[in-house]
Design a protein around this motif. Structure first.
Motif, short mmCIF file in Angstrom:
data_model
loop_
_atom_site.label_atom_id
_atom_site.label_comp_id
_atom_site.label_asym_id
_atom_site.label_seq_id
_atom_site.Cartn_x
_atom_site.Cartn_y
_atom_site.Cartn_z
N LEU A 21 45.13 46.44 39.32
CA LEU A 21 43.84 45.81 39.58
C LEU A 21 43.54 44.78 38.49
O LEU A 21 43.93 44.95 37.33
CB LEU A 21 42.73 46.85 39.62
N LEU A 22 42.83 43.73 38.87
CA LEU A 22 42.47 42.68 37.93
C LEU A 22 41.69 43.24 36.74
O LEU A 22 41.92 42.85 35.60
CB LEU A 22 41.68 41.58 38.65
N ILE A 23 40.78 44.17 36.97
CA ILE A 23 40.00 44.75 35.88
C ILE A 23 40.91 45.38 34.82
O ILE A 23 40.69 45.22 33.63
CB ILE A 23 38.94 45.77 36.37
N ASP A 24 41.96 46.06 35.26
CA ASP A 24 42.87 46.71 34.31
C ASP A 24 43.65 45.67 33.51
O ASP A 24 43.84 45.82 32.30
CB ASP A 24 43.82 47.65 35.05
N LEU A 25 44.09 44.61 34.16
CA LEU A 25 44.81 43.55 33.47
C LEU A 25 43.90 42.87 32.44
O LEU A 25 44.30 42.65 31.30
CB LEU A 25 45.34 42.52 34.48
N LEU A 26 42.68 42.55 32.84
CA LEU A 26 41.76 41.86 31.94
C LEU A 26 41.40 42.71 30.73
O LEU A 26 41.36 42.22 29.60
CB LEU A 26 40.50 41.43 32.69
N ARG A 27 41.15 43.98 30.93
CA ARG A 27 40.82 44.87 29.81
C ARG A 27 42.02 45.04 28.89
O ARG A 27 41.88 45.06 27.67
CB ARG A 27 40.28 46.20 30.31
N ALA A 54 32.49 33.92 41.89
CA ALA A 54 32.37 35.31 41.44
C ALA A 54 33.27 36.21 42.27
O ALA A 54 33.27 36.13 43.50
CB ALA A 54 30.92 35.76 41.56
N VAL A 55 34.06 37.05 41.58
CA VAL A 55 34.87 38.07 42.25
C VAL A 55 34.69 39.39 41.51
O VAL A 55 34.41 39.42 40.32
CB VAL A 55 36.37 37.72 42.32
N LEU A 56 34.84 40.46 42.24
CA LEU A 56 34.76 41.79 41.66
C LEU A 56 36.17 42.21 41.25
O LEU A 56 37.03 42.42 42.11
CB LEU A 56 34.15 42.77 42.67
N SER A 57 36.38 42.31 39.96
CA SER A 57 37.74 42.58 39.47
C SER A 57 38.20 44.00 39.75
O SER A 57 39.40 44.27 39.70
CB SER A 57 37.82 42.27 37.97
N CYS A 58 37.28 44.91 40.08
CA CYS A 58 37.68 46.28 40.40
C CYS A 58 38.29 46.39 41.79
O CYS A 58 38.92 47.39 42.11
CB CYS A 58 36.51 47.25 40.26
N SER A 59 38.11 45.36 42.60
CA SER A 59 38.66 45.40 43.96
C SER A 59 39.56 44.20 44.25
O SER A 59 39.82 43.87 45.40
CB SER A 59 37.53 45.46 44.99
#
Length: 155
Positions: A21-27, A54-59
């Motif tokens: 997921l994008l959120i995991d990559l960004l963190r 705007a995008v939701l990085s968790c999805s």
């Protein structure tokens, strides 16, 4: 899979699994303003800009950002500080947990709608969850920020 993208103005190359997921990559890359909230694409805490939208990085799968420009709050410090003063002056920050996603959505909105009405602001930010404030002070902060920016442009 190897992906290339721009993160806060820096060209990046990463090896990711197809289900990353994008959120995991960004963190992983140190963008801690991108927060985990609901993990069901309902709260807006993980909002980032992808090519100014705007995008939701968790999805969002990390593979989808190939060739894209990703901006997090870390890449908008000057703008966030300017707008953040309006949030603080209106008492809209409360606990502050929702602020990064909220701020990212505001800047995405301003790229899309030059002079949003109060109704458009409320509609655009409907996907942001804030348990502290009820959005009255946030809306007021946005309206005052818009008035300030307009006065700056006219000067």
């Amino acid at each position: 899979m190897n992906i290339s993208f721009w993160l806060n103005g820096v060209n990046c190359h990463e090896e990711v699994e197809p289900d990353t997921l994008l959120i995991d990559l960004l963190r992983k890359k140190g963008c801690l303003s991108v927060k985990r909230g609901c993990e069901t694409a309902n709260c807006g805490l993980c909002t980032v800009l992808m090519d100014d939208r705007a995008v939701l990085s968790c999805s969002t799968l990390a593979a989808r950002i190939e060739g894209k420009k990703i901006v997090t709050l870390e890449g908008m410090q000057r703008e966030a500080k300017e707008f953040g003063s309006f949030i603080a002056n209106e008492g809209a920050e409360q606990c502050g947990f929702c602020n990064p996603g909220f701020i990212m959505n505001v800047f995405a909105m301003l790229k899309e709608i030059k002079e949003p009405t109060e109704e458009q602001i409320k509609e655009y930010l409907a996907g942001n969850l804030c348990r502290c404030s009820g959005f009255v002070s946030q809306t007021s902060a946005i309206l005052k920020f818009l008035k300030y920016k307009k006065a700056q442009e006219e000067a």
